[in-house]
Design a protein around this motif. Structure first.
Motif, PDB file in Angstrom:
ATOM      1  N   THR A  74       0.854  -1.241   0.067  1.00 45.74           N
ATOM      2  CA  THR A  74       0.048   0.006   0.268  1.00 45.74           C
ATOM      3  C   THR A  74       0.981   1.320  -0.057  1.00 45.74           C
ATOM      4  O   THR A  74       1.856   1.043   0.212  1.00 45.74           O
ATOM      5  CB  THR A  74      -0.960  -0.059   1.148  1.00 45.74           C
ATOM      6  N   GLU A  75       0.359   2.432  -0.211  1.00 47.36           N
ATOM      7  CA  GLU A  75       0.926   3.496  -0.330  1.00 47.36           C
ATOM      8  C   GLU A  75       1.431   3.859   1.085  1.00 47.36           C
ATOM      9  O   GLU A  75       2.775   4.572   1.216  1.00 47.36           O
ATOM     10  CB  GLU A  75       0.077   4.679  -0.941  1.00 47.36           C
ATOM     11  N   HIS A  76       0.772   3.591   2.021  1.00 47.73           N
ATOM     12  CA  HIS A  76       1.049   3.804   3.276  1.00 47.73           C
ATOM     13  C   HIS A  76       2.497   3.086   3.548  1.00 47.73           C
ATOM     14  O   HIS A  76       3.339   3.699   4.298  1.00 47.73           O
ATOM     15  CB  HIS A  76       0.053   3.494   4.344  1.00 47.73           C
ATOM     16  N   GLN A  77       2.445   1.851   3.236  1.00 50.68           N
ATOM     17  CA  GLN A  77       3.356   0.817   3.353  1.00 50.68           C
ATOM     18  C   GLN A  77       4.799   1.337   2.761  1.00 50.68           C
ATOM     19  O   GLN A  77       5.934   1.271   3.303  1.00 50.68           O
ATOM     20  CB  GLN A  77       3.387  -0.699   3.288  1.00 50.68           C
TER      21      GLN A  77
ATOM     22  N   GLU B 202      15.650  -1.395   0.240  1.00 56.28           N
ATOM     23  CA  GLU B 202      15.440  -0.731  -1.201  1.00 56.28           C
ATOM     24  C   GLU B 202      14.990  -2.000  -1.962  1.00 56.28           C
ATOM     25  O   GLU B 202      13.996  -1.735  -2.822  1.00 56.28           O
ATOM     26  CB  GLU B 202      16.606  -0.228  -1.409  1.00 56.28           C
ATOM     27  N   ALA B 203      15.681  -3.069  -1.916  1.00 59.92           N
ATOM     28  CA  ALA B 203      15.060  -4.238  -2.563  1.00 59.92           C
ATOM     29  C   ALA B 203      13.716  -4.730  -2.510  1.00 59.92           C
ATOM     30  O   ALA B 203      12.974  -4.910  -3.489  1.00 59.92           O
ATOM     31  CB  ALA B 203      15.936  -5.326  -2.411  1.00 59.92           C
ATOM     32  N   GLY B 204      13.376  -4.555  -0.976  1.00 61.08           N
ATOM     33  CA  GLY B 204      11.935  -4.790  -0.661  1.00 61.08           C
ATOM     34  C   GLY B 204      10.835  -3.772  -1.395  1.00 61.08           C
ATOM     35  O   GLY B 204       9.882  -4.304  -1.943  1.00 61.08           O
ATOM     36  N   LEU B 205      11.457  -2.580  -1.416  1.00 59.81           N
ATOM     37  CA  LEU B 205      10.843  -1.424  -1.832  1.00 59.81           C
ATOM     38  C   LEU B 205      10.387  -1.558  -3.375  1.00 59.81           C
ATOM     39  O   LEU B 205       9.510  -1.359  -4.006  1.00 59.81           O
ATOM     40  CB  LEU B 205      11.310  -0.046  -1.617  1.00 59.81           C
ATOM     41  N   ARG B 206      11.471  -1.931  -4.080  1.00 58.10           N
ATOM     42  CA  ARG B 206      11.314  -2.287  -5.461  1.00 58.10           C
ATOM     43  C   ARG B 206      10.432  -3.346  -5.927  1.00 58.10           C
ATOM     44  O   ARG B 206       9.597  -3.355  -6.718  1.00 58.10           O
ATOM     45  CB  ARG B 206      12.908  -2.236  -6.165  1.00 58.10           C
ATOM     46  N   ARG B 207      10.614  -4.440  -5.068  1.00 59.82           N
ATOM     47  CA  ARG B 207       9.782  -5.537  -5.147  1.00 59.82           C
ATOM     48  C   ARG B 207       8.251  -5.380  -4.917  1.00 59.82           C
ATOM     49  O   ARG B 207       7.395  -5.986  -5.641  1.00 59.82           O
ATOM     50  CB  ARG B 207      10.237  -6.713  -4.451  1.00 59.82           C
ATOM     51  N   GLY B 208       7.774  -4.419  -4.070  1.00 63.34           N
ATOM     52  CA  GLY B 208       6.874  -4.028  -3.812  1.00 63.34           C
ATOM     53  C   GLY B 208       5.774  -2.846  -4.498  1.00 63.34           C
ATOM     54  O   GLY B 208       4.783  -2.801  -4.579  1.00 63.34           O
TER      55      GLY B 208
END
Length: 55
Positions: free
Chosen positions: A2-5, A40-46
């Protein structure tokens, strides 16, 4: 994700980057760098890419 996450993850990354600049212990710097890369990798995957697809 989600945008919040996404915003929360970006906040955590910024916080760890700030810590990485402040600490003097080389081991701590290395560990913080690994944490930042992982977040950062988790952010790109999400996040969907511009075509609506995820990595």
């Amino acid at each position: 994700m989600t945008e919040h996450q996404v915003r929360e993850q970006e906040f955590q990354i910024a916080r760890y980057r700030r810590l990485e600049r402040e600490v003097t212990d080389p081991l701590a710097v290395g560990l913080l760098h690994i944490i930042i890369e992982d977040l950062e990798a988790g952010l790109r995957r999400g996040r969907p890419d511009r075509h609506g697809l995820r990595d």
